[in-house]
Design an enzyme around this catalytic site. Structure first.
Site, short mmCIF file in Angstrom:
data_model
loop_
_atom_site.label_atom_id
_atom_site.label_comp_id
_atom_site.label_asym_id
_atom_site.label_seq_id
_atom_site.Cartn_x
_atom_site.Cartn_y
_atom_site.Cartn_z
N LEU A 25 -32.27 -27.42 40.02
CA LEU A 25 -32.30 -25.97 40.20
C LEU A 25 -31.97 -25.23 38.92
O LEU A 25 -32.60 -24.23 38.59
CB LEU A 25 -31.30 -25.57 41.29
N ASP A 44 -25.33 -27.75 30.00
CA ASP A 44 -25.32 -28.97 30.81
C ASP A 44 -24.56 -30.07 30.09
O ASP A 44 -24.77 -30.28 28.90
CB ASP A 44 -26.74 -29.45 31.12
N ASP A 82 -17.86 -28.43 28.72
CA ASP A 82 -17.44 -28.59 30.10
C ASP A 82 -16.94 -27.25 30.63
O ASP A 82 -15.85 -26.79 30.27
CB ASP A 82 -16.33 -29.64 30.18
N ASN A 109 -24.31 -22.57 38.31
CA ASN A 109 -25.09 -23.54 39.08
C ASN A 109 -24.55 -24.96 38.96
O ASN A 109 -24.86 -25.80 39.79
CB ASN A 109 -26.54 -23.49 38.59
N TYR A 180 -17.12 -31.01 49.17
CA TYR A 180 -18.20 -30.13 48.72
C TYR A 180 -18.25 -28.85 49.54
O TYR A 180 -18.40 -27.74 49.01
CB TYR A 180 -19.52 -30.89 48.81
N LYS A 184 -17.77 -25.09 48.11
CA LYS A 184 -18.81 -24.07 48.22
C LYS A 184 -18.37 -22.89 49.08
O LYS A 184 -18.83 -21.76 48.87
CB LYS A 184 -20.09 -24.71 48.78
N THR A 214 -33.66 -31.81 45.09
CA THR A 214 -33.19 -32.16 43.75
C THR A 214 -32.50 -33.51 43.86
O THR A 214 -32.38 -34.09 44.95
CB THR A 214 -32.18 -31.13 43.22
#
Length: 309
Positions: A25, A44, A82, A109, A180, A184, A214
């Site tokens: 994404l 990244d 990071d 993201n 997770y 989120k 993904t």
């Protein structure tokens, strides 16, 4: 701070930071912004799906995507810090300011998975996932917000935008994804608070709950076929001045479909009988059961077994 004027209206010439932009994404978002004329900071670390390892050299995913943008005639720079550290988040914003003179849009993201059922979930798995998703969103947002606040105090408020990334797991829960889902859900709460706090500085903050195939989703949702680039148009719009007036919202986005998600709202209510001490365990139970008969059934947690017939 840099003395340049913030970006003009629209999508062109905006300076955009996208975290976790080396694959999936994030890569799709970075390419989509660049295609609209934005200048992009591609962040990244190049970690594996579970967050282990690092590929931050010239052949790593951040540099690869930045070069892909430049090869297509766009403008991009790689950042491999990071973002879940104070230093990494600060250097990310500094890269935008040092390279392009300003920052208009932050797209949070970056993230990874360490899925386990609760009885098998370790403290390290919990900490690592909360760190990259929740702390990573917070640190980059705080650094960007400090810059935008300074602009506002100088009388030059920006048409700034933040697009955070939550998940269906953060909205409904996900079996085997306690860490997770909690991370989120934290992103949603952070989005709502930031939208309220940063509005005086000209900053809009929204979140998306994307559904696309993904490397993060292919193991959990094997039948998911939507492509990452089918989510990116909404992200580009939310990240542009064209989305003026839209803030504090959560959108679910997948192939060909955009939904405004509506969170907690007061449902049926009961008042303790009086006069007297109010509720007791003996009276509140029946009242709560009566309320539940009038309440809307919650949507099931992702991956939950259907109730027995």
């Amino acid at each position: 701070m840099n003395g340049t004027t913030p970006a003009a209206d629209g999508r062109r010439d905006r300076v955009v930071v996208v975290t976790g932009a080396g694959r999936g994404l994030g890569r799709a978002h970075a390419l989509a912004f660049a295609a609209e004329g934005a200048r992009v900071v591609v962040n990244d670390l190049g970690t594996a799906l579970d967050g282990w390892g690092r590929a931050d050299g010239p052949d790593g995913p951040a540099h690869t995507v930045a070069e892909e943008i430049r090869a297509a005639g766009g403008d991009a720079v790689a950042h491999t810090g990071d973002i879940a550290t104070e230093e990494g988040a600060a250097s990310l914003v500094a890269t935008a300011l040092d390279t392009y003179g300003r920052l208009d849009t932050l797209v949070n993201n970056a993230g990874f998975l360490r899925d386990r059922m609760l009885v098998n979930l370790t403290g390290d798995d919990w900490d690592a996932v909360l760190r990259v998703h929740a702390k990573g969103h917070f640190l980059t947002l705080r650094q960007a917000a400090a810059y935008w606040r300074t602009l506002a105090k100088e009388g030059r408020p920006a048409a700034a935008r933040v697009v955070n990334t939550t998940s269906g797991a953060g909205l409904l829960g996900g079996v085997g994804q306690g860490n997770y889902a909690a991370a989120k859900a934290a992103v949603v709460a952070l989005t709502l608070v930031a939208a309220a706090e940063l509005a005086p500085y000209g900053v809009q903050v929204n979140a998306i709950a994307p559904a696309a195939r993904t490397r993060m989703t292919e193991g959990t949702f094997a039948g998911l076929t939507a492509r990452p680039d089918e989510v990116s148009p909404l992200v580009v719009w939310l990240g542009s001045a064209d989305s003026a007036g839209v803030t504090g919202r959560v959108f679910e986005a997948e192939a060909g479909r955009v939904t405004v998600m509506e969170g907690w709202h007061p449902g049926p209510t009961a008042t303790a009988p009086g006069p007297g001490p109010g509720w007791t365990p003996a009276t509140v139970g029946p009242a709560a059961r009566a309320l539940l008969t009038r309440a809307t059934e919650p949507r099931p947690v992702y991956g939950a077994r259907p109730p027995a017939p």
